[in-house]
Enzyme design. Structure first.
Site, short mmCIF file in Angstrom:
data_model
loop_
_atom_site.label_atom_id
_atom_site.label_comp_id
_atom_site.label_asym_id
_atom_site.label_seq_id
_atom_site.Cartn_x
_atom_site.Cartn_y
_atom_site.Cartn_z
N SER A 68 40.90 51.25 45.39
CA SER A 68 40.84 49.80 45.60
C SER A 68 42.22 49.17 45.77
O SER A 68 42.94 49.48 46.70
CB SER A 68 40.07 49.19 44.42
OG SER A 68 39.85 47.82 44.60
N ASP A 288 36.64 44.97 48.63
CA ASP A 288 35.60 44.40 47.77
C ASP A 288 36.09 43.18 46.99
O ASP A 288 35.34 42.59 46.21
CB ASP A 288 34.99 45.45 46.82
CG ASP A 288 35.96 45.98 45.77
OD1 ASP A 288 37.16 45.61 45.81
OD2 ASP A 288 35.52 46.77 44.91
N ALA A 379 37.87 36.01 38.46
CA ALA A 379 39.00 35.25 38.99
C ALA A 379 39.78 36.07 40.01
O ALA A 379 40.37 35.52 40.94
CB ALA A 379 39.92 34.82 37.84
N ASN A 380 39.73 37.41 39.90
CA ASN A 380 40.47 38.28 40.82
C ASN A 380 39.85 38.35 42.22
O ASN A 380 40.37 39.02 43.10
CB ASN A 380 40.63 39.69 40.24
CG ASN A 380 39.30 40.43 40.08
OD1 ASN A 380 38.32 40.14 40.74
ND2 ASN A 380 39.27 41.41 39.18
N ARG A 512 46.22 42.88 26.99
CA ARG A 512 46.42 41.76 27.91
C ARG A 512 46.26 40.44 27.15
O ARG A 512 45.30 40.26 26.40
CB ARG A 512 45.43 41.84 29.06
CG ARG A 512 45.51 43.15 29.82
CD ARG A 512 44.68 43.14 31.10
NE ARG A 512 44.48 44.49 31.62
CZ ARG A 512 45.40 45.21 32.25
NH1 ARG A 512 46.59 44.70 32.46
NH2 ARG A 512 45.13 46.43 32.67
#
Length: 550
Positions: A68, A288, A379-380, A512
């Site tokens: 990806s 994607d 959000a990505n 994170r």
């Protein structure tokens, strides 16, 4: 009763030995690491995919070889279940176990154990369709995968070099062929025809959309976008950039959806291409994910991420459901993760139900299935819209009582064809966005003004052991290490509009930290102060301490 072809597996497995020093884990994105280390994994996935197909009475399983948005040297592989959805979670454990068997004998033992525990009937056929992205490591990994198919006698169909969403589409189309739930012709041509035909119907009578620049991330999306462009004809003018799929080192390098989201700026080579007022979008390496953006009249960059796409699309669908007179029968809902901007959540909650779930597509997809129409976007930029079977039946059978209801009903029916409901699909989502913008007569400016994002910051802290961090409440609250969450709460209370959460990565030993506040400087400060707490309390690696608080 047939038995495992042990000899064939043994001979071919010996040609693909597992590196003794590596541990592989199947996560949300499948296996993903350096492409040069994945040979044994691909061989074993070939056998696993065949066993999964046998377990499901010979239905076709998908295998996608891709990493990806990751750098070019990485690669990965994931399995796709018969409806085009991600591999059933319980089989992720089997995938991890098979990948880590230390020797050929141990691998054959693990396969035998799986056949027994999952009650796999070896007399059933095994059918798989597989594809890869444009990474240089792809052909060698595909060769290892094909050895796995050969060892088990899998009937395999090579879909070649294509996008992840097209592979998901093919899996569902193959498995629904000739049924009442037929998803479309099981070919790339079927995919492009389905998307382009529904798009043209949805924008009929509307002004032709402005030219859209598409950053193809120098990945397989460039090939698919060019093909789709031919099917769309003059219905929407597209300019394709970053389309170099053959030069080494170009894939996702200073371009693509992840670059735009992370850096919050234009890919450098679009600076001279973009004109003020023009909108553009970026795909990721396997197409994607989708990230939109535009330059205002002063040339200032504005990002329209997955949250903005969800807000635009969900509000439009709710409107169409009402116009069709179906609001009492069809319930629309949105699914988000804790990473969704607080302003987007507030905007959506005023219009429809919103649910927050743990990070990861499988969690979002599963939750979206509980609504009549479920909208989910991370959000990505990864997301889609799911229409339940009952909803699709309502749309087919509903008798509109006015011309306005009839128009809205047709729009909803065409949306079910335009949207790739199997997985996030950047090209399908791009056409969906353009349909809504055409219907609302919005430019990027009007779309962006639906709500103003709260400034936010994401910080990564390297730790000794990510498993020391445990969360609850859709990852918004830490339960371990003890006492750390209370200290985070205390910090957050000092900032206007403050919100922060901490979660361990699913793939690497990092934690994170996300933070948002009313002012940019405060969001940054909050993020780094919380990251400091994580570092101080949980033994972060001193060499990797975030620079802002060294």
């Amino acid at each position: 009763m047939p038995e495992l072809p042990v000899r064939a597996i043994q001979v071919l497995a010996d040609a693909h030995p597992k590196p003794s020093h590596l541990y592989f884990q199947y996560g949300t994105a499948g296996f993903r690491t350096l492409g040069s280390t994945l040979d044994s994994v691909l061989f074993r996935v070939g056998i696993l995919a065949g066993l999964r197909s046998k377990r499901l009475d010979g239905r076709t399983i998908g295998v996608m070889v891709t990493a990806s948005h990751n750098p070019e040297q990485d690669n990965g592989v994931k399995l796709v279940d018969p409806r085009g959805e991600m591999l059933e979670a319980s089989w992720e454990v089997h995938a991890t176990a098979l990948a880590n068997a230390p020797s050929t004998d141990a691998f054959i033992e693990a396969v035998s154990a799986l056949v027994q525990s999952a009650r796999i009937d070896l007399s059933k056929p095994a059918r798989v369709v597989y594809a890869r992205d444009t990474r240089p490591s792809g052909p060698a990994l595909i060769s290892a995968l094909e050895d796995g198919f050969k060892a088990l006698g899998v009937e395999a169909r090579d879909a070649g070099v294509t996008t992840t969403p097209i592979l998901h589409y093919l899996v569902k189309a193959i498995n629904t062929k000739g049924t009442n739930e037929s998803y479309g012709d099981d070919s790339e041509d079927g995919y492009y025809t389905k998307l382009s035909a529904s798009f043209k119907k949805l924008i009929a009578g509307k002004a032709t959309p402005d030219t859209v620049v598409i950053d193809c991330a120098n990945g397989v999306g460039a090939i698919a976008a060019k093909n789709l462009q031919a099917y769309l004809g003059t219905s929407i003018p597209l300019v394709l950039e970053n389309t170099d799929t053959t030069s080494r080192g170009k894939l996702n390098d200073s371009c693509g959806a992840d670059y735009v989201k992370t850096m919050q700026r234009l890919p450098p080579n679009l600076v001279d291409v973009m004109k003020p007022g023009q909108r553009a979008c970026s795909l990721d390496g396997d197409a994607d994910r989708l990230m939109y953006y535009y330059l205002d009249e002063r040339g200032q960059f504005h990002m329209l991420d997955g949250d903005k796409i969800a807000a635009l699309v969900a509000a439009f669908i709710v409107e169409q459901v009402k116009l069709a007179g179906l609001e009492s029968e069809i319930k629309v809902g949105v699914v988000q993760t804790a990473y969704a901007n607080g302003a987007s959540t507030k905007y959506l909650e005023e219009r429809l139900p919103v649910k927050c779930v743990s990070t990861g597509v499988k969690h979002l997809h599963h939750a979206a299935e509980h609504y009549s129409i479920g909208v989910y976007f991370e959000a990505n930029g990864h997301g889609t819209v799911l229409f339940s079977p009952a909803t699709q039946e309502i749309l087919t059978k509903h008798e509109p009582s006015t011309p306005a209801q009839s128009t809205a009903l047709n729009h909803l029916i065409n949306l079910t064809q335009l949207i790739n409901q199997t997985v996030g699909d950047a090209l399908s989502d791009m056409l969906l966005v353009e349909v809504v913008l055409a219907h609302k007569s919005y430019s990027g400016v009007e779309w962006n003004s639906l709500y103003a994002d709260l400034p936010n910051r994401l910080v990564k802290v390297v730790v000794g052991d990510r498993n020391a961090f445990k969360t609850e409440d859709a990852e918004r609250r830490l339960v371990n290490p003890p006492g750390l969450q209370e200290k985070i709460h205390e910090l957050v209370r000092r900032y206007e509009g403050g919100r922060s959460f901490v979660r361990p990565s699913g793939t690497e030993d990092v934690v994170r930290v996300y933070a948002e506040a009313v002012l940019r400087a405060q969001a940054d400060e909050l993020a780094f102060r919380v990251a400091g707490l994580v570092y101080d309390e949980a033994g972060g690696d001193p060499a990797k301490r975030p620079k802002e608080f060294i």
